[in-house]
Design a protein around this motif. Structure first.
Motif, PDB file in Angstrom:
ATOM      1  N   ALA A 112       0.829  -1.205   0.000  1.00 15.36           N
ATOM      2  CA  ALA A 112       0.000   0.000   0.000  1.00 15.36           C
ATOM      3  C   ALA A 112       0.866   1.259   0.000  1.00 15.36           C
ATOM      4  O   ALA A 112       0.548   2.249  -0.679  1.00 15.36           O
ATOM      5  N   SER A 113       1.957   1.224   0.743  1.00 16.02           N
ATOM      6  CA  SER A 113       2.826   2.397   0.848  1.00 16.02           C
ATOM      7  C   SER A 113       3.447   2.759  -0.487  1.00 16.02           C
ATOM      8  O   SER A 113       3.595   3.947  -0.821  1.00 16.02           O
ATOM      9  N   GLY A 118       5.862   5.789  -3.272  1.00 17.50           N
ATOM     10  CA  GLY A 118       6.893   5.427  -4.229  1.00 17.50           C
ATOM     11  C   GLY A 118       7.560   4.103  -3.912  1.00 17.50           C
ATOM     12  O   GLY A 118       7.414   3.542  -2.823  1.00 17.50           O
ATOM     13  N   GLU A 119       8.331   3.620  -4.880  1.00 21.89           N
ATOM     14  CA  GLU A 119       8.973   2.321  -4.759  1.00 21.89           C
ATOM     15  C   GLU A 119       9.983   2.303  -3.618  1.00 21.89           C
ATOM     16  O   GLU A 119      10.734   3.261  -3.401  1.00 21.89           O
ATOM     17  N   PRO A 250       4.725  15.753  -3.546  1.00 19.12           N
ATOM     18  CA  PRO A 250       4.372  14.411  -4.014  1.00 19.12           C
ATOM     19  C   PRO A 250       5.172  13.318  -3.303  1.00 19.12           C
ATOM     20  O   PRO A 250       6.377  13.473  -3.078  1.00 19.12           O
ATOM     21  N   GLN A 251       4.491  12.235  -2.939  1.00 17.70           N
ATOM     22  CA  GLN A 251       5.062  11.097  -2.231  1.00 17.70           C
ATOM     23  C   GLN A 251       5.691  11.507  -0.891  1.00 17.70           C
ATOM     24  O   GLN A 251       6.467  10.763  -0.315  1.00 17.70           O
ATOM     25  N   CYS A 252       5.333  12.673  -0.394  1.00 12.49           N
ATOM     26  CA  CYS A 252       5.859  13.219   0.866  1.00 12.49           C
ATOM     27  C   CYS A 252       7.375  13.359   0.843  1.00 12.49           C
ATOM     28  O   CYS A 252       8.025  13.355   1.901  1.00 12.49           O
ATOM     29  N   VAL A 253       7.942  13.492  -0.351  1.00 11.48           N
ATOM     30  CA  VAL A 253       9.375  13.771  -0.458  1.00 11.48           C
ATOM     31  C   VAL A 253       9.532  15.280  -0.341  1.00 11.48           C
ATOM     32  O   VAL A 253       9.488  16.017  -1.314  1.00 11.48           O
ATOM     33  N   GLY A 254       9.696  15.721   0.885  1.00  7.17           N
ATOM     34  CA  GLY A 254       9.682  17.134   1.207  1.00  7.17           C
ATOM     35  C   GLY A 254       8.393  17.494   1.907  1.00  7.17           C
ATOM     36  O   GLY A 254       7.315  17.397   1.320  1.00  7.17           O
TER      37      GLY A 254
END
Length: 323
Positions: A112-113, A118-119, A250-254
């Motif tokens: 799910a994550s 992201g991968e 996006p993808q909580c990167v930041g």
């Protein structure tokens, strides 16, 4: 035993798709703390359950939820996720904590994550670095007792409730002994939250469940932050309340987050929030740096929890041995 609350389709589309949501829990002093999490779509409408994961590195949150399981989740932004529609969804319910999830459950979480975040990095070094981050997760499962839905993301317009009826407004609380005024630098705080567009306020409702309300900050003075709030959702008088301002990519990167506790005063003319504590968190907008940081923080958090007895204390609380 009450039957499961089966929320409507429009709410389900939001609950399963929001990347980041606000979670609130109550404090021993009848206040509320609100923070942000990424629930990666954890929900089961047939069972009437929503949830999120956390780690032993945040023991105070877990301990408070174990001592008083009244929690709420606010699905309030459609940014970078998969949710449809513009509704503001508030789910309130009773939490249970799974401190030792099964390997199957952890594997399902990983799948799910990856859809939301992201991968996952893989390889001998990455597997070692991320072992605690992935394998020592704690699940917070919330048996939903009420879902409130507004057609507008600012929680304006007609409210629709599924499950328990919306309670009456709670009575005002006794002021704290140290006074109700601000205890942090308001000018500095205003700068810190200036770039964090999502702002929410949480308080303990009359039935014990936190209520999370989207707010706008319109200014500040020596008495606190001036709030613009949806009509009818903040009870009159004074009370302890939590405040969250956050932003994410996006993808909580930041991401950036600031959580406050303080005193809320609501009159017929205004709503004012006087912050008493302020904590900030920021994550770098770089996937590699974020992954390394998550892995190291998870390792340190687990080591500390085992060393200082936090892990054992939480296990005792989960078994009902309150100490």
């Amino acid at each position: 035993m009450t039957s499961a609350v089966r929320w409507p389709d429009v709410a389900d589309a939001v609950i399963r798709g929001d990347l980041t949501v606000a979670v609130a829990y109550v404090t021993p002093a009848d206040g509320a703390v609100v923070t942000s999490v990424s629930p990666v779509g954890l929900a089961d409408r047939e069972a009437g359950r929503v949830g999120f994961t956390t780690s032993l590195g945040f023991p105070k949150k877990l301990e408070r939820i174990l001592r008083d399981p009244h929690v709420a989740l606010a699905y309030h932004t459609r940014e970078h996720g998969f949710a449809a529609g513009s509704s503001y969804v508030l789910a309130q319910g009773t939490a249970s904590v799974d401190l030792r999830p099964s390997p199957q459950r952890l594997a399902e979480l990983m799948r799910a994550s990856e859809l939301f975040l992201g991968e996952t990095r893989r390889g001998p070094i990455w597997d070692w670095l991320l072992r605690e981050y992935h394998q020592e997760r704690v699940f917070v499962d919330v048996g939903v007792e009420r879902v409130a839905l507004w057609p507008d993301p600012a929680a304006r317009g007609a409210m629709t409730v599924t499950g328990a009826a919306w309670p009456k407004a709670p009575t005002a609380q006794r002021p704290p002994r140290k006074g109700t005024g601000p205890r942090v630098d308001l000018a500095a705080l205003a700068r810190q939250i200036g770039g964090l567009p999502h702002r929410l306020l949480a308080y303990r409702g009359a039935d014990g469940f936190p209520v999370i309300v989207p707010v706008a900050v319109t200014g500040h003075d020596d008495a606190g932050l001036h709030l613009d709030v949806p009509p009818g959702l903040l009870p009159p008088g004074g009370r302890r309340a939590g405040f969250l301002a956050h932003a994410f990519r996006p993808q909580c990167v930041g991401l950036g987050m600031r959580t406050l506790t303080g005193w809320l005063t609501v009159t017929d003319e205004s709503a004012r929030y006087a912050p008493h504590t302020s904590k900030g968190l920021a994550a770098p907008p770089n996937k590699t740096l974020l992954t390394v940081s998550n892995g190291l923080l998870a390792k340190y958090g687990l080591w500390r929890a085992r060393r200082d007895g936090t892990a054992a204390r939480l296990q005792n609380l989960a078994r009902g041995r309150v100490g």
